[in-house]
Design a protein around this motif. Structure first.
Motif, PDB file in Angstrom:
ATOM      1  N   ALA A 105       0.850  -1.179   0.000  1.00 56.40           N
ATOM      2  CA  ALA A 105       0.000   0.000   0.000  1.00 56.40           C
ATOM      3  C   ALA A 105       0.886   1.229   0.000  1.00 56.40           C
ATOM      4  N   PRO A 106       0.540   2.234  -0.786  1.00 54.84           N
ATOM      5  CA  PRO A 106       1.330   3.465  -0.786  1.00 54.84           C
ATOM      6  C   PRO A 106       1.222   4.154   0.561  1.00 54.84           C
ATOM      7  N   ALA A 107       2.272   4.902   0.905  1.00 61.59           N
ATOM      8  CA  ALA A 107       2.365   5.507   2.236  1.00 61.59           C
ATOM      9  C   ALA A 107       1.118   6.300   2.599  1.00 61.59           C
ATOM     10  N   GLU A 108       0.572   7.036   1.638  1.00 61.01           N
ATOM     11  CA  GLU A 108      -0.551   7.913   1.997  1.00 61.01           C
ATOM     12  C   GLU A 108      -1.834   7.127   2.257  1.00 61.01           C
ATOM     13  N   LYS A 109      -1.893   5.903   1.765  1.00 61.93           N
ATOM     14  CA  LYS A 109      -3.098   5.096   2.013  1.00 61.93           C
ATOM     15  C   LYS A 109      -3.040   4.370   3.354  1.00 61.93           C
ATOM     16  N   ARG A 110      -1.821   4.277   3.884  1.00 64.76           N
ATOM     17  CA  ARG A 110      -1.648   3.472   5.095  1.00 64.76           C
ATOM     18  C   ARG A 110      -2.407   4.039   6.284  1.00 64.76           C
ATOM     19  N   GLU A 111      -2.413   5.358   6.402  1.00 64.41           N
ATOM     20  CA  GLU A 111      -3.104   5.960   7.533  1.00 64.41           C
ATOM     21  C   GLU A 111      -4.589   5.573   7.507  1.00 64.41           C
ATOM     22  N   GLU A 112      -5.142   5.603   6.317  1.00 65.99           N
ATOM     23  CA  GLU A 112      -6.540   5.218   6.143  1.00 65.99           C
ATOM     24  C   GLU A 112      -6.744   3.772   6.592  1.00 65.99           C
ATOM     25  N   MET A 113      -5.766   2.929   6.258  1.00 65.02           N
ATOM     26  CA  MET A 113      -5.875   1.514   6.629  1.00 65.02           C
ATOM     27  C   MET A 113      -5.762   1.332   8.144  1.00 65.02           C
ATOM     28  N   VAL A 114      -4.920   2.134   8.785  1.00 67.99           N
ATOM     29  CA  VAL A 114      -4.816   2.067  10.246  1.00 67.99           C
ATOM     30  C   VAL A 114      -6.161   2.423  10.867  1.00 67.99           C
ATOM     31  N   LEU A 115      -6.747   3.504  10.364  1.00 74.15           N
ATOM     32  CA  LEU A 115      -8.053   3.923  10.864  1.00 74.15           C
ATOM     33  C   LEU A 115      -9.078   2.809  10.711  1.00 74.15           C
ATOM     34  N   GLN A 116      -9.068   2.222   9.525  1.00 72.49           N
ATOM     35  CA  GLN A 116     -10.008   1.146   9.236  1.00 72.49           C
ATOM     36  C   GLN A 116      -9.838  -0.009  10.230  1.00 72.49           C
ATOM     37  N   ALA A 117      -8.579  -0.363  10.448  1.00 69.81           N
ATOM     38  CA  ALA A 117      -8.291  -1.469  11.364  1.00 69.81           C
ATOM     39  C   ALA A 117      -8.834  -1.176  12.761  1.00 69.81           C
ATOM     40  N   LEU A 118      -8.666   0.074  13.206  1.00 69.04           N
ATOM     41  CA  LEU A 118      -9.121   0.433  14.549  1.00 69.04           C
ATOM     42  C   LEU A 118     -10.646   0.458  14.616  1.00 69.04           C
TER      43      LEU A 118
END
Lengths: 320, 312
Positions: free
Chosen positions: A124-137
């Motif tokens: 995943a590109p760096a800028e999408k990762r934050e979104e994925m962290v949020l999703q996981a939480l």
């Protein structure tokens, strides 16, 4: 259903100052894809050792003496430590532990630790990762995830930490999650919340989970199949339905009857006489025989093999 | 904001420490026997001459007055004039401080890097021959007195092998032996705690959790474990600094570098109060500064320490 993980005749010993401890002596169990598989037994019976052996995370003084751990037809015990590290851990099989307090690194933010998992296992590109962290939480129902991810572990409660752990391990996208007594260190009210989250994940993600616990109530809430462990051996493998309707092994029967349900009173509660044997010098034959009311002479001489009595139900007892 | 207040609070707390340091420095010297004027004028000095010179340096005043005068001068950056060299103390010190700082820092650098690496290796290979070797060499170096080790090094590498000059600071090569003497002496102080802390941290749940999530072991050690041993190691660094300075004072004398060490030793022998006081004060202040620095760095490494900054 497809077999995801199959443990065959697993034997693990620990070398200790007092001598070798045969922690596991021929553990056999099969986890089916998409099911929650409970592994239940008293403290010290080898449940956690089984879980850690799967991921090659046993302590240095452990020695795997035999058996196979087949994950999708490859024997995990034959993989090099390097190969397990790169191809199995997190990516295929992840694990959460008993003590949420110490399982998160105190020096890194929640975001940093979940992102690490994503970086390792998902492209995943760096800028999408934050979104994925949020999703996981959000997936584990943590409130205010936008702020929470910038917090450090010490700013979270035990229940929140354990949910972060699940979020972190699920962020790896594993096929199998091993949960080693994840609710034991939590308050009862928090336990219920945690189990609710797991149940929802089970329906949404069709997760496969090996759920290790000594708490029969938790298992009955979550699991489809159960392995009952006693002193380093499997006493009985059976479905959840059979656990309450048709338990065969004397130990399983005692275990089920020792649980306080809504309709039982304290007088009806049975206790299992005696105590768990120390594995440094286990009793010969069937390891349960000193505490078993149905024991016959052969029980103290020969270890009973695990025999299938019907589909998805096997028991290790001379009397059955 | 919180951070700023913490720094400020911590700075304010050093003020009484600094005052205490000046008092102790002053008292130690003035309460030890020996008179600088008598030493300077020799055994045949007349009482009148002694009295004149004592008045000139203010030594005839009562001790509290002397102390307050000294303190007032220091506050203005005036450390007084050397009785022996008849030059301002600040000049004497600034001429030599560079050499001492160079030796202290290079000794510290060697001890911290060498000690940390050996400590980590010993922890990762616990109970192996490597672990035992690390223990053995640490005990070996720490058991040898610094000045003696310096002399032996000089004898072997300077006199016999002629790899390095035997005296003075003449370029990088001449730095090796003195720095190594201090580095090896101090290295055990970092290797042993590093091993112990590392073993403790490697047993933590978050190490197993990081491995379970698939982090490579090297990464686990470098990112998850090493950062967690930073706090105790920074403490050790601040605690050992005085000893490293003390070591470099001695070693520098053996190697005839002419830094603060030889200045201090000569001034003590001559009871040259202003110089000794000045040097001791500088050393003490640098130790106070190191502790302050350590306290401030903790909060950068460990977020749990930031909370101390103030109320929520």
């Amino acid at each position: 259903m497809e077999e995801l993980l199959k443990i065959e005749q697993l034997q693990v010993a620990f070398s200790t100052e007092e001598g070798p401890v045969e922690a596991l002596d021929g553990v056999e169990l099969t986890i089916l894809q998409g099911t929650f598989h409970g592994l239940i037994g008293e403290t010290g019976c080898g449940k956690s050792v089984t879980g850690q052996a799967i991921l090659g995370l046993l302590d240095n003084n452990a020695l795997i003496k035999g058996g196979r751990i087949l994950y999708r037809d490859q024997d995990l015990l034959r993989l090099s430590p390097r190969k397990i590290e790169r191809t199995i851990r997190g990516k295929e099989i992840a694990m959460i532990f008993q003590d949420p307090g110490s399982s998160l690194n105190p020096l890194f933010t929640i975001k940093n630790q979940i992102e690490e998992a994503i970086r390792l296992h998902r492209k995943a590109p760096a800028e999408k990762r934050e979104e994925m962290v949020l999703q996981a939480l959000k997936q584990v129902k943590l409130p205010d995830a936008e702020n929470l991810m910038y917090r450090y572990p010490h700013q979270l409660s035990g229940g929140m930490k354990q949910r972060v752990m699940i979020a972190m391990m699920l962020a790896c996208n594993p096929k199998l999650l091993i949960a080693d007594e994840p609710t034991t260190a939590l308050d009862v009210s928090i336990q219920a919340q945690f189990i609710k989250v797991l149940k929802e994940l089970k329906e949404k993600l069709s997760l496969t989970v090996l759920y290790i616990t000594h708490d029969l109530a938790v298992i009955s809430e979550l699991c489809d199949y159960v392995s009952v462990m006693y002193a380093g051996r499997i006493a009985e493998n059976l479905s959840m339905r059979d656990l309450f309707k048709d338990p065969r092994h004397p130990y399983t029967i005692k275990l089920v009857n020792s649980v306080l349900g809504a309709t039982t009173t304290l007088d009806q509660l049975e206790e299992i006489p005696g105590s768990v044997p120390r594995l440094i010098n286990p009793p010969g034959g069937c390891r349960f025989h000193p505490r078993c009311e149905e024991a016959i002479p052969v029980c103290s001489q020969e270890a009973p093999p695990l025999r299938e009595i019907k589909a998805n139900h096997s028991v290790a007892c001379h009397r059955r | 904001m919180k951070k700023g207040r913490y720094v400020l609070k911590r700075l304010v707390r050093t003020i009484p420490i600094v005052i205490g340091v000046t008092l102790v420095t002053f008292l130690i010297l003035h309460l030890t026997p020996g008179d600088p004027v008598r030493i300077m004028l020799g055994p045949y000095a007349t009482p009148e001459n002694i009295a004149i010179l004592r008045a000139q340096y203010g030594l005839d005043q009562p001790l509290p007055v002397q102390y307050l005068t000294w303190l007032g001068n220091i506050a203005r950056g005036d450390f007084g004039t050397s009785i022996r060299y008849n030059r301002p103390v600040t000049e004497l010190i600034s001429d030599r401080i560079g050499i001492t700082v160079l030796l202290t820092l290079s000794g510290l650098f060697i001890s911290v890097t060498l000690g940390s690496i050996l400590g980590i290796l010993a922890a990762l290979k616990q109970n192996s021959w490597l672990d035992y070797l690390c223990t053995f060499q640490a005990m070996f170096w720490i058991s040898i007195p610094g000045f003696w080790l310096a002399i032996i090094f000089l004898y072997i590498f300077g006199l016999q092998l002629r790899w390095v000059p035997i005296a003075g600071l003449t370029g990088f090569v001449s730095l090796i032996l003195p720095a190594l003497t201090i580095g090896l002496q101090e290295e055990a102080w970092f290797a042993r705690p590093m091993r112990a802390e590392m073993l403790g941290v490697l047993n933590e749940g978050y190490i197993k959790a990081a491995r379970a999530k698939g982090v490579r072991y090297f990464q686990v050690v470098v990112k998850h474990a090493l950062r967690n041993v930073m706090v105790p190691m920074i403490t050790m660094l601040a605690l050992r600094l005085p000893w490293v300075i003390a070591g470099s004072v001695v070693v520098e004398v053996v190697f005839a570098w002419g830094g603060m060490g030889s200045l201090l030793v000569n001034s003590v022998l001559a009871r040259d109060y202003p110089v000794v006081q000045g040097v001791l004060l500088i050393i003490a202040l640098s130790v106070v500064a190191a502790n302050l620095f350590a306290d401030l760095v903790y909060s950068l490494v460990d977020p749990r320490i930031r909370v101390e900054g103030g109320k929520k």
